[in-house]
Design a protein around this motif. Structure first.
Motif, PDB file in Angstrom:
ATOM      1  N   GLU A   1       0.848  -1.194   0.000  1.00 48.97           N
ATOM      2  CA  GLU A   1       0.000   0.000   0.000  1.00 48.97           C
ATOM      3  C   GLU A   1       0.880   1.240   0.000  1.00 48.97           C
TER       4      GLU A   1
ATOM      5  N   ALA B   1       0.413   5.181   0.423  1.00 52.65           N
ATOM      6  CA  ALA B   1      -0.501   6.266   0.803  1.00 52.65           C
ATOM      7  C   ALA B   1       0.164   7.592   0.474  1.00 52.65           C
TER       8      ALA B   1
ATOM      9  N   MET C   1      -4.820   6.043  -1.271  1.00 52.49           N
ATOM     10  CA  MET C   1      -3.930   4.906  -1.101  1.00 52.49           C
ATOM     11  C   MET C   1      -4.044   4.018  -2.344  1.00 52.49           C
TER      12      MET C   1
END
Length: 115
Positions: free
Chosen positions: A65, A67, A110
């Motif tokens: 992920e 972000a 994200m």
């Protein structure tokens, strides 16, 4: 990390160090580099903001992920012509990841992918 171009190398180093001998380490490093570069170049992260990278592994595989501080639009893959220098990042992610997507957050967004 700060949303500066030189921090893309920091993100690659982080993923490589955490995953070491993981079977998807090389692909995760490549795709993280592409996603962090996109965050720095195309979102408010590159204008004094931040970017963070998170790795998790579960029964479904490895999830990465990224972000960022967001931008005006949801990122979408574009097919670049063979001579263009850019526009390959999200296309590579779409081609090499099992799944990928974008989730808006209160602060930005994200982008994630799974291997």
């Amino acid at each position: 990390m700060q949303g500066r171009p030189e921090e893309v190398a920091t993100a690659r180093w982080f993923v490589a160090r955490v995953l070491r001998e993981h079977p998807h380490a090389d692909t995760a490093v490549l795709l993280t580099s592409e996603a962090v570069t996109n965050a720095v170049v195309h979102t408010a992260s590159g204008d004094g903001g931040t970017v963070s990278v998170r790795l998790t592994e579960g029964s479904g595989g490895l999830r990465v992920e990224i972000a960022d501080d967001g931008g005006p639009t949801i990122p979408t893959p574009r097919l670049a012509d063979q001579f263009s220098e850019g526009s390959r990042g999200l296309f590579l992610i779409a081609e090499l990841a099992v799944r990928s997507g974008y989730t808006p957050t209160g602060r930005g967004g994200m982008y994630w992918f799974e291997l």
